[in-house]
Design an enzyme around this catalytic site. Structure first.
Site, PDB file in Angstrom:
ATOM      1  N   LYS A 146      40.165  34.679  38.883  1.00 18.17           N
ATOM      2  CA  LYS A 146      39.948  36.098  39.192  1.00 18.17           C
ATOM      3  C   LYS A 146      41.203  36.763  39.761  1.00 18.17           C
ATOM      4  CE  LYS A 146      34.969  36.351  39.635  1.00 18.17           C
ATOM      5  NZ  LYS A 146      34.538  34.995  39.176  1.00 18.17           N
ATOM      6  N   SER A 154      38.192  26.937  35.627  1.00 15.45           N
ATOM      7  CA  SER A 154      38.373  28.340  36.035  1.00 15.45           C
ATOM      8  C   SER A 154      38.459  28.516  37.548  1.00 15.45           C
ATOM      9  CB  SER A 154      37.260  29.206  35.463  1.00 15.45           C
ATOM     10  OG  SER A 154      35.984  28.678  35.820  1.00 15.45           O
ATOM     11  N   GLU A 198      32.469  46.201  42.617  1.00  8.80           N
ATOM     12  CA  GLU A 198      31.146  45.711  42.961  1.00  8.80           C
ATOM     13  C   GLU A 198      31.200  44.201  42.834  1.00  8.80           C
ATOM     14  OE1 GLU A 198      31.649  46.455  39.753  1.00  8.80           O
ATOM     15  OE2 GLU A 198      30.884  44.557  38.985  1.00  8.80           O
TER      16      GLU A 198
END
Ligand SMILES: *Cc1c(COP(=O)(O)O)cnc(C)c1O
Length: 409
Positions: free
Chosen positions: A86, A376, A108
């Site tokens: 991310k 990830s 969000e």
């Protein structure tokens, strides 16, 4: 209707009139950044000094021996700052926000990972930051809320609707409409209206660019297959993108939850429950009933628990360029345990979905081939879920007491 940002019939930008000029501005800023070679250099510089890039490609020697087939390599996105891929997306968007001269970001978040990553980016760049989070999620993700606040973000619990992620999205959009001049909405995955799917893929493509070079150096040839888990689709597109033109098989793994036939899953592309529709500003496969009502989704991994999926992945599925599979919660726990014991690596529950499918297929491939798994993120955040699922008796009481009040799952 704008006709940009379509991938065959998927994607697009279905926007309320008030947001059209903001999206035009964003698209123009992104196009200009993309065409400026210094922008990518600036991005690489920042990611190598702030987020451990290039992340290593680890040869999983013990797992390879265990399965006795293809040589298994793991791309280590878990080593990014804040513990997952991310960071690639939020830091990239941060540079773009600076370029646009804006001073405030909003986002969000459901499980909180994207909120923490965005708040981190805002602290680093000196932006004001507001994070919208369903009230239910605020309760079950206390540690993430704590860190977002320490990082200087204002966390707003959303009390509308069912008080989870989709209600937080509506609230964030309302904020954006009111504050477009100063504010950028940091979308967390390769979904949403154009240009987000393309833009998030662009920043995440750093994963595959590195991995392609690394595997050629380490193996002297391309891998046979690449595996990545699929929530919204950003880490998968990130590692796949650079290999799209190569003779390499690409495998996306979704959450089969309690099983594809149980209705408790989040398999939009691997199962037959999803239908093409338009929601949240873009067209893709959504898990919805025949009236177009969104279904409840389930996965042990919060990051994969989402009704929509990247329009770029939907398109690459139709083109048969990517194969989609799904892993159940139970299979995920087994693959996680094995990886921890054999390699001393702790993948996130999301990432462990990719490991499941790779482990099923590795023994069927010859030793002369290699396969690549995208890890990830790291699994530290999953401690309560994993301990609970494994029915760990020694630690269970202690861990569950600690978890009380901020973790339901
Ligand atoms: C958020 C998250 C995902 C899912 O998002 P994608 O956009 O599908 O990549 C996967 N793995 C981890 C570790 C995450 O934090």
């Amino acid at each position: 209707m704008r006709n940009r940002g379509y991938y065959d019939d998927f994607g697009g930008a279905y926007l309320p009139e008030v947001l059209v000029s903001t999206f035009d501005e964003l698209e123009a800023a992104f196009e200009s950044a993309k065409n400026d070679p210094r922008f990518w250099e600036q991005y690489i510089d920042m990611m190598s000094s702030y987020s451990c890039r290039p992340t290593p490609l680890t040869f999983a020697e013990n797992l390879t021996r265990h399965f006795g087939g293809a040589r298994i390599y793991i791309k280590r996105e878990d080593l990014n700052h804040t513990g997952a891929h991310k960071a690639n997306n939020v830091m990239g968007q941060g540079l773009l926000v600076k370029r646009m001269g804006k001073t405030r970001v909003i986002a969000e978040t459901g499980a909180g990972q994207h909120g923490v990553a965005t708040a981190t980016m805002a602290a680093k760049f000196g932006f004001q930051c507001t994070i919208y989070m369903g009230e239910v999620d605020v309760e079950r993700q206390r540690p993430n809320v704590f860190w977002m606040e320490q990082l200087g973000a204002e966390v707003i619990p959303v009390r509308e609707g069912t008080r989870i992620l989709k209600d937080a999205i509506n609230e964030a959009l309302r904020d954006w409409v009111t504050n477009m001049d100063t504010t950028h909405y940091v979308l967390g995955t390769a979904c949403g209206p154009h240009p987000f799917p393309e833009m998030v893929t662009y920043f995440q493509s750093i994963i595959g660019k590195e991995a392609r070079k690394q595997i050629l150096e380490q193996e002297g040839k391309l891998p046979k297959r690449i595996y990545a888990c699929v929530g919204g689709g950003s880490n998968a597109l990130g590692i796949f993108h650079e290999f799209l033109k190569d003779p390499v098989e690409l495998v996306g793994v979704e959450a089969a939850g309690k099983g594809l036939n149980t209705g408790h899953h989040a398999a939009r592309l691997a199962g037959d429950d999803a239908r093409v529709g338009v929601a949240q500003g873009y067209k893709t496969y959504f898990l919805q009933d025949s009236d177009g009502q969104m279904k409840e989704t389930h996965s042990v991994a919060a990051g994969l628990d989402y009704v929509g999926v990247s329009p770029i992945l939907a398109h690459l599925k139709e083109r048969a360029r990517i194969r989609f599979e799904a892993a159940t919660d139970q299979e995920v726990m087994a693959a996680l345990s094995l990886t921890i014991r054999k390699e001393g690596l702790i993948p996130a529950l999301e990432s462990a979905h990719a490991f499941v499918q790779a482990f099923k297929e590795a023994p069927t491939l010859p030793r002369s081939e290699s396969i690549l798994i995208n890890q990830s993120g790291r699994g530290d955040k999953d401690i309560f879920t994993v301990a609970d699922a494994m029915g760990d008796t020694k630690w269970k009481g202690f861990i569950m007491r600690k978890a009380q009040g901020y973790q339901e799952k």
